[in-house]
Design an enzyme around this catalytic site. Structure first.
Site, PDB file in Angstrom:
ATOM      1  N   SER A 228       0.834  -1.193   0.000  1.00 24.12           N
ATOM      2  CA  SER A 228       0.000   0.000   0.000  1.00 24.12           C
ATOM      3  C   SER A 228       0.879   1.258   0.000  1.00 24.12           C
ATOM      4  O   SER A 228       1.683   1.445  -0.901  1.00 24.12           O
ATOM      5  CB  SER A 228      -0.956  -0.045   1.194  1.00 24.12           C
ATOM      6  OG  SER A 228      -1.958   0.949   1.090  1.00 24.12           O
ATOM      7  N   ASP A 354      -9.785  -3.253  -6.375  1.00 22.15           N
ATOM      8  CA  ASP A 354      -9.261  -2.599  -5.177  1.00 22.15           C
ATOM      9  C   ASP A 354      -9.921  -1.232  -4.996  1.00 22.15           C
ATOM     10  O   ASP A 354      -9.775  -0.342  -5.842  1.00 22.15           O
ATOM     11  CB  ASP A 354      -7.742  -2.438  -5.321  1.00 22.15           C
ATOM     12  CG  ASP A 354      -7.078  -1.896  -4.065  1.00 22.15           C
ATOM     13  OD1 ASP A 354      -7.775  -1.363  -3.182  1.00 22.15           O
ATOM     14  OD2 ASP A 354      -5.836  -2.018  -3.965  1.00 22.15           O
ATOM     15  N   HIS A 383      -8.192  -4.754  -1.366  1.00 19.77           N
ATOM     16  CA  HIS A 383      -6.983  -4.041  -0.964  1.00 19.77           C
ATOM     17  C   HIS A 383      -6.241  -4.857   0.087  1.00 19.77           C
ATOM     18  O   HIS A 383      -6.726  -5.050   1.204  1.00 19.77           O
ATOM     19  CB  HIS A 383      -7.344  -2.669  -0.399  1.00 19.77           C
ATOM     20  CG  HIS A 383      -6.151  -1.803  -0.111  1.00 19.77           C
ATOM     21  ND1 HIS A 383      -5.345  -1.296  -1.120  1.00 19.77           N
ATOM     22  CD2 HIS A 383      -5.607  -1.371   1.057  1.00 19.77           C
ATOM     23  CE1 HIS A 383      -4.374  -0.579  -0.580  1.00 19.77           C
ATOM     24  NE2 HIS A 383      -4.503  -0.610   0.736  1.00 19.77           N
TER      25      HIS A 383
END
Length: 430
Positions: A228, A354, A383
């Site tokens: 991320s 996502d 995600h």
């Protein structure tokens, strides 16, 4: 005698079929079926729904990932050493919706036990960074000085104790490698000593950490893995350092390629409720804990009222790093336009559903037009989700990509990714 017995059996079976096909018997059978359905009205609906659900899952959910990769050497490297590249991704049958994958990974994923040795290092401006080392010296596959090392960068508010970090560390240790987790300033037990935190666009702290690790183990190959926000920082580092990069390769998971598009996605009503406000609240709480450090530099009352990530970045992050606006900060943080600048092999894993990184913002065309990058895009996964199996407590699709790529880079990367004769590389199938 046996022929007579066989004939009698055949006749008996034939008569049974005739009785079954008798119109009156069929009417009775249908009537009984209808009566059963009337007594159990939900069963036909459930049976139909199950068939529809199964059909959709098999034909629309279970798919091979899209792999965008112009680099012939990297393409063949993946196909040779990473079996997962040829497999279909089978998301958890009862949980393949993107938001469900994202949330349930946090709730269901186990946390392997990892013994860290913490080290605090200090930057030029007086900031404190905590590195959590998993040395793995009990594994005799390598000596300490040459043991390949994996540097891990957690997400926005994550630390070395995130479940996905613990799983990656465990997987790497099982292969005989050393791991070190880079906890951002003020995260994971480090103290904030200066009025500065971290952001996606700034790579100064990561550069400092990489140099520190290489100074301790100059002969040990170092590979970076970011998840991320950590993946965005890592990718920005790879792009900025280019051929001078001190990493042998990189792995980026669930990165937000275009920050502007990611913010728009996260501000959609359901995503705003499930993710955006929660993350904004976490960020403001981190700022509140260090309010004495910031109150002379920012309007903290205004900062602490931030209800979205964009508001927090506008009022706090952008100003902290000297950007005139949140737009200027996001422009610098975006990595979708930096694919061309990467000079070491990097594997990027994203899910097309996502909510943090919408599919239309994933730079598939750029990956298909530049070397050194393999962009793997699954149809589902959410995600940092990528759950698979009936009860996804432990390993999942993301960890298999991580393990196979990391191991193959350390074992074969020098020969096949850096010194490979292009004449012996097969064409990428179109």
């Amino acid at each position: 005698m046996s022929d007579n017995i066989q004939f009698i059996k055949s006749q008996s079976s034939y008569q049974s079929i005739l009785r079954y096909l008798n119109p009156s018997s069929m009417v009775t059978y249908l009537q009984n079926t209808l009566n059963f359905c009337k007594e159990n009205p939900t069963l036909p609906f459930l049976a139909t729904a199950s068939v529809v659900y199964l059909t959709y899952y098999l034909f629309s959910v279970v798919k091979k990932p899209l792999i965008a990769c112009k680099d012939k050497r990297l393409w063949n490297f993946l196909n040779k050493h990473c079996p997962v590249a040829a497999e279909k991704y089978w998301p958890t049958f009862w949980c393949f919706e993107s938001r469900a994958q994202t949330i349930l990974r946090v709730l269901l994923q186990s946390k392997p036990s990892v013994q860290y040795k913490s080290e605090f290092i200090y930057t030029v401006d007086g900031g404190q960074i905590k590195l959590d080392w998993a040395e793995n010296n009990e594994n005799k596959r390598y000596t300490e000085d040459i043991r390949p090392t994996v540097l891990l960068l957690p997400g926005l508010t994550g630390s070395s104790n995130e479940s996905y970090i613990l799983h990656m560390v465990t997987e790497a240790q099982n292969l005989g490698y050393r791991c070190v987790v880079f906890n951002n300033r003020g995260i994971g037990g480090s103290r904030l000593l200066t009025p500065r935190t971290y952001c996606a666009a700034n790579t100064e702290d990561l550069t400092f950490v990489v140099d520190h690790i290489k100074s301790k183990y100059p002969n040990a190959p170092l590979l970076g893995t970011g998840v991320s926000l950590g993946g965005m920082i890592l990718f920005n580092y790879l792009a900025k350092t280019g051929k001078n990069c001190k990493l042998v390769a990189g792995v980026c998971v669930s990165v937000a390629w275009n920050v502007f598009e990611s913010v728009l996605s996260l501000e959609q009503p359901l995503n705003l409720f499930l993710f955006n406000r929660t993350l904004a609240q976490t960020l403001t709480e981190l700022a509140r804990k260090n309010i004495d450090m910031f109150e002379h530099h920012f309007d903290m009352e205004h900062v602490l009222k931030s209800s979205t990530i964009r508001e927090f970045d506008e009022r706090f992050t952008a100003k902290m790093f000297g950007y005139p606006s949140w737009e200027a900060y996001y422009e610098e943080a975006c990595i979708h336009q930096k694919v061309h600048a990467v000079e070491v092999p990097v594997l990027c894993l994203n899910a097309s559903d996502d909510p943090f990184s919408p599919s239309h913002a994933i730079p598939v065309n750029d990956a298909n037009n530049h070397d050194n990058i393999a962009l793997v895009v699954t149809s589902h996964g959410g995600h940092i989700g990528f759950l698979e199996g009936l009860f996804p407590r432990h390993t999942n699709y993301m960890y298999r990509w991580f393990t196979q790529f990391v191991d193959s880079v350390f074992q074969h990367g020098d020969k096949e990714l850096h010194d490979c004769d292009s004449k012996n590389v097969e064409e990428i199938p179109q």
